[in-house]
Scaffold this motif. Structure first.
Motif, mmCIF file in Angstrom:
data_model
loop_
_atom_site.group_PDB
_atom_site.id
_atom_site.type_symbol
_atom_site.label_atom_id
_atom_site.label_comp_id
_atom_site.label_asym_id
_atom_site.label_seq_id
_atom_site.Cartn_x
_atom_site.Cartn_y
_atom_site.Cartn_z
ATOM 1 N N ARG A 269 0.825 -1.206 0.000
ATOM 2 C CA ARG A 269 0.000 0.000 0.000
ATOM 3 C C ARG A 269 0.862 1.261 0.000
ATOM 4 O O ARG A 269 0.389 2.346 -0.320
ATOM 5 C CB ARG A 269 -0.972 0.001 1.174
ATOM 6 N N ASP A 270 2.144 1.123 0.393
ATOM 7 C CA ASP A 270 3.099 2.232 0.401
ATOM 8 C C ASP A 270 4.445 1.677 -0.045
ATOM 9 O O ASP A 270 5.055 0.876 0.660
ATOM 10 C CB ASP A 270 3.195 2.831 1.805
ATOM 11 N N ASP A 271 4.917 2.107 -1.227
ATOM 12 C CA ASP A 271 6.140 1.550 -1.792
ATOM 13 C C ASP A 271 7.392 1.999 -1.052
ATOM 14 O O ASP A 271 8.391 1.272 -1.035
ATOM 15 C CB ASP A 271 6.267 1.947 -3.269
ATOM 16 N N GLU B 226 7.691 3.163 2.382
ATOM 17 C CA GLU B 226 7.742 2.557 3.714
ATOM 18 C C GLU B 226 7.509 1.052 3.664
ATOM 19 O O GLU B 226 7.670 0.363 4.666
ATOM 20 C CB GLU B 226 6.705 3.211 4.631
ATOM 21 N N ARG B 227 7.128 0.573 2.496
ATOM 22 C CA ARG B 227 6.868 -0.848 2.259
ATOM 23 C C ARG B 227 5.884 -1.407 3.286
ATOM 24 O O ARG B 227 6.171 -2.359 4.029
ATOM 25 C CB ARG B 227 8.170 -1.656 2.210
ATOM 26 N N LEU C 108 -0.306 1.335 9.267
ATOM 27 C CA LEU C 108 0.076 2.524 8.514
ATOM 28 C C LEU C 108 1.219 3.283 9.158
ATOM 29 O O LEU C 108 1.544 4.399 8.742
ATOM 30 C CB LEU C 108 -1.140 3.453 8.359
#
Length: 328
Positions: free
Chosen positions: A20-22, A24-25, A158
């Motif tokens: 979902r977040d490249d 912060e992976r 998140l």
């Protein structure tokens, strides 16, 4: 300040797919894995004014481009968590693997876990394994689980307070043997993650994976060997279905991969041997079995013409205190 660490790669049992977040992976859902040993990555880190710039070397090759950027994000995360003045100096990292990389055996997990562990020490961080796992995660979400070792779960979220790895208590490590069937075939996991959400199977996987995770945790805590690795086998098929139905139609399995699958099923169904196959994003196969049957399983897999080795369960990432362990 120099530090060296060692970490073991992971075999995914309930795997994550897509981010979902490249940067912060942050994965879309939890994942569970087991570390494999004696396979390992050894990494030395040093912050020093003697270096002209950040330099990262893996297996003798200096990184550049996206590979450099990915490790740089891990270094910057450690720098951002540190109050030590020397972390403003350039950082040199050298790393070497004891096993082949880019063939589906988790080299990125052990690589970033070893780097994060050494960075935490070199940056003088007073960090718990769970906190170090958030540094490793920026390089590879699987690396977070390599930090905590053995059977571990990366929780989604998140932020770093939620998205970190923790161990799952179980005694299965005492009897588990992992016969590795090495099928050399280059792959790029990042490409598969980037298009994961575009597969029409992706939402179906997300819908069922939470039940899979709950089942896996319960099986591990109750030391249920067959249930644990039957779940891992099924999850491998689910992951492949999602990968193969993305826009690029990634098919990592090779004829040798399928030959191993068939051999494992024959051992289980015709000889009543507890053996279960598992794959990550690659063509190589993990065959999970017990110590009693490991030799029989390895011989059967070797008869397919595939190179084999047998591994056990690996522990958490750890610092190496002897100066002779430093790579530079």
């Amino acid at each position: 300040m120099k530090a060296t660490a060692m970490a073991h790669p992971i075999q995914g049992l309930v795997k994550y797919h897509g981010l979902r977040d490249d940067l912060e992976r942050l994965p879309y859902h939890d994942s569970i894995s087991v570390c494999t040993a004696p396979s390992h990555t050894r990494t030395t880190v040093e912050f020093s004014m003697d270096h002209d710039e950040d330099v990262y070397v893996v297996d003798g090759e200096e990184l550049d481009g996206s590979a450099f950027d990915r490790l740089e994000r891990v270094v910057e995360k450690a720098r951002g968590m540190s109050d030590a003045a020397h972390t403003v100096y350039p950082c040199r990292i050298e790393s070497e693997n004891s096993f082949p990389s880019n063939v589906g055996l988790g080299s990125s997990s052990s690589g970033f876990a070893a780097a994060a562990t050494a960075l935490a020490e070199a940056a003088e961080l007073d960090a718990s394994p769970a906190e170090v796992s958030t540094i490793a995660r920026v390089g590879s979400a699987s690396a977070a689980r390599s930090v905590t070792g053995a059977f571990s779960q990366l929780h989604d979220g998140l932020n770093d307070d939620d998205c970190r790895s923790r161990r799952i208590p179980t005694s299965l490590h005492e009897d588990l043997k992992i016969v590795v069937a090495l099928v050399p075939y280059h792959k790029n996991t990042d490409d598969a993650h980037a298009e994961a959400a575009d597969s029409h199977m992706f939402e179906a996987r997300r819908a069922h994976v939470h039940d899979q995770l709950a089942e896996m945790r319960d099986a591990l805590r109750n030391d249920e060997f067959d249930r644990t690795f039957e779940l891992a086998e099924r999850d491998s098929l689910s992951l492949a279905a999602t990968t193969m139905t993305g826009p690029a139609g990634w098919v990592y399995w090779q004829p040798a991969t399928l030959a191993v699958f068939n051999t494992v099923r024959e051992l289980r169904e015709e000889e009543d041997i507890p053996a279960y196959f598992s794959t990550d994003t690659g063509a190589s196969v993990y065959v999970n079995t017990t110590e009693e049957h490991a030799e029989t399983v390895e011989e059967a897999i070797a008869e397919t013409g595939v190179s084999t080795t047998t591994w056990s369960v690996g522990g958490p990432a750890r610092l190496l205190e002897d100066e002779d362990d430093h790579l530079f």
